[in-house]
Design a protein around this motif. Structure first.
Motif, mmCIF file in Angstrom:
data_model
loop_
_atom_site.group_PDB
_atom_site.id
_atom_site.type_symbol
_atom_site.label_atom_id
_atom_site.label_comp_id
_atom_site.label_asym_id
_atom_site.label_seq_id
_atom_site.Cartn_x
_atom_site.Cartn_y
_atom_site.Cartn_z
ATOM 1 N N ALA A 1 22.709 61.586 73.155
ATOM 2 C CA ALA A 1 23.911 60.825 73.512
ATOM 3 C C ALA A 1 23.541 59.519 74.201
ATOM 4 O O ALA A 1 24.158 58.472 73.940
ATOM 5 N N VAL A 2 22.539 59.558 75.079
ATOM 6 C CA VAL A 2 22.088 58.325 75.743
ATOM 7 C C VAL A 2 21.492 57.364 74.723
ATOM 8 O O VAL A 2 21.725 56.151 74.771
ATOM 9 N N GLU A 3 20.748 57.901 73.776
ATOM 10 C CA GLU A 3 20.158 57.060 72.728
ATOM 11 C C GLU A 3 21.249 56.386 71.888
ATOM 12 O O GLU A 3 21.157 55.202 71.562
ATOM 13 N N VAL B 1 16.296 49.960 82.349
ATOM 14 C CA VAL B 1 17.750 50.069 82.268
ATOM 15 C C VAL B 1 18.132 50.284 80.806
ATOM 16 O O VAL B 1 17.296 50.180 79.909
ATOM 17 N N LEU B 2 19.398 50.568 80.569
ATOM 18 C CA LEU B 2 19.942 50.556 79.212
ATOM 19 C C LEU B 2 20.473 49.151 78.950
ATOM 20 O O LEU B 2 21.403 48.710 79.632
ATOM 21 N N ASP B 3 19.876 48.443 77.990
ATOM 22 C CA ASP B 3 20.288 47.061 77.757
ATOM 23 C C ASP B 3 20.384 46.690 76.282
ATOM 24 O O ASP B 3 20.634 45.536 75.945
ATOM 25 N N GLY B 4 20.180 47.663 75.391
ATOM 26 C CA GLY B 4 20.270 47.368 73.967
ATOM 27 C C GLY B 4 19.101 46.594 73.412
ATOM 28 O O GLY B 4 19.087 46.237 72.236
ATOM 29 N N GLU C 1 13.174 49.621 75.432
ATOM 30 C CA GLU C 1 13.112 51.027 75.023
ATOM 31 C C GLU C 1 14.272 51.831 75.599
ATOM 32 O O GLU C 1 14.858 52.670 74.936
ATOM 33 N N GLY C 2 14.599 51.581 76.877
ATOM 34 C CA GLY C 2 15.743 52.253 77.480
ATOM 35 C C GLY C 2 15.614 53.759 77.566
ATOM 36 O O GLY C 2 16.599 54.480 77.405
ATOM 37 N N GLU C 3 14.402 54.261 77.822
ATOM 38 C CA GLU C 3 14.198 55.715 77.875
ATOM 39 C C GLU C 3 14.502 56.243 79.263
ATOM 40 O O GLU C 3 13.876 55.859 80.242
#
Length: 250
Positions: free
Chosen positions: A73-75, A155-158, A161-163
Motif C-alpha cells: 500500500a505504501v508503494e 521521505v515519500l516524494d515520488g 526510493e521511498g522505502e
C-alpha cells in the motif's frame, strides 16, 4: 482473546503556519499520520494523496499478510505521488513523511519513513517505536549539528526510493499507541507526552491536551496526533476519523 482498538485523531494548524500540510487517518484496522512538505499546496497534496491511497487497506487482513499488505500500500501511494508530479510539474518538490499501523487482532505491521513518530505506552512505560530519518541520526552520537536535526534523508516524494522501515509487532490489551507529526514532538517532550497519556482515559481529551501543549510551546508547525487503545473485543468496521489536509481534500 479477541482484540480491537478504540481510536481518535486530531490536527491543528499551529500558531505560526497559515495552512495545514499534515494529514491523518484513524480507522478500525488502519492508523496513519503524514506530514507533508514542499511549500504552499505541495505539502497538503502530498500528505492527503498518501492518506487517501492508504485508506483502501483499512480492512481485516490475515496476520501473516500484514507487513506485505501495508508495504504494498505504501508503494502504491509512492507511485501515486509520482503520477501526480508528472501531471503537475509545479509540485515536483513535494513529499511527505508517513507513520502507519495496520492491525489484525493482536498483530500489527508498522510502516515508517521520515520524522513523524510512533509511541507505545505499555504497563506504565513510554517507548518510542520509530526512528527519525534525519541526517543527525546518520552521524556519530555527539557529532551532529543541531541544524541537521530536521533535515530528512528519507521521505515519500515520488522520486527517490521511498522505502519505509517495515516492522511486525504484537499488541497487548491495555496498550496505548500514539502516532504524531513533529509539530508535537519538536515542542513537547517525552515526559509531557507520558503525563498526558497516563492522566486520562478519554482519547479525545488526551489529543486535545497534546495539541494544546504544542501550541503553548509556540506552535511553530502543524500538530497532528492519532491515538488508539488496544481493548478486548471484536474488531468491526467503524467510521474513520480523517483530519488535516486529507479531510479538506476528501
Amino acid at each position: 482473546m479477541n482484540v480491537a482498538i478504540r481510536y481518535t485523531a486530531g490536527s491543528d494548524v499551529g500558531v505560526s503556519r497559515q495552512n495545514n500540510e499534515d494529514s491523518a487517518y484513524a480507522g478500525s484496522f488502519l492508523l496513519a499520520v503524514a506530514d507533508g512538505m514542499g511549500g504552499y499546496a505541495g505539502g497538503e497534496v502530498a500528505s492527503s494523496t498518501v492518506i487517501e491511497s492508504l485508506r483502501s487497506v483499512d480492512a481485516e487482513v490475515p496476520p501473516d499478510r500484514l507487513v506485505d499488505t501495508l508495504g504494498e500500500a505504501v508503494e502504491r501511494a509512492h507511485e501515486t505521488l509520482r503520477h501526480v508530479i508528472a501531471e503537475h510539474p509545479e509540485l515536483d518538490r513535494m513529499g511527505t513523511t508517513l507513520t502507519a499501523v495496520l492491525w489484525s487482532g493482536p498483530y500489527m505491521a508498522l510502516a515508517h519513513i521520515g520524522d513523524s513518530r510512533g509511541y507505545l505506552l505499555r504497563a506504565g512505560e513510554l517507548f518510542q517505536i520509530t526512528e527519525d530519518h534525519t541526517l543527525d541520526q546518520l552521524l556519530e552520537e555527539g557529532a551532529g549539528a543541531s541544524r541537521l536535526s530536521n533535515v530528512l534523508f528519507r521521505v515519500l516524494d515520488g522520486r527517490s526510493e521511498g522505502e519505509p522501515d517495515m516492522t511486525p509487532r504484537e499488541a497487548k490489551v491495555g496498550d496505548r499507541y500514539l502516532l504524531c507529526s513533529d509539530g508535537l514532538t519538536g515542542v513537547v517532550g517525552p515526559q509531557q507526552i507520558y503525563e498526558v497519556l497516563t492522566s486520562t482515559d478519554d482519547l479525545d481529551e488526551a489529543v486535545r491536551r497534546l495539541i494544546e501543549l504544542a501550541n503553548q510551546g509556540g506552535g511553530p508547525d502543524n500538530i497532528t496526533c492519532v491515538l488508539a487503545d488496544v481493548v478486548e473485543g471484536t474488531a468491526e468496521p467503524g467510521p474513520p476519523v480523517i483530519v488535516g489536509a486529507a479531510a479538506n481534500h476528501s
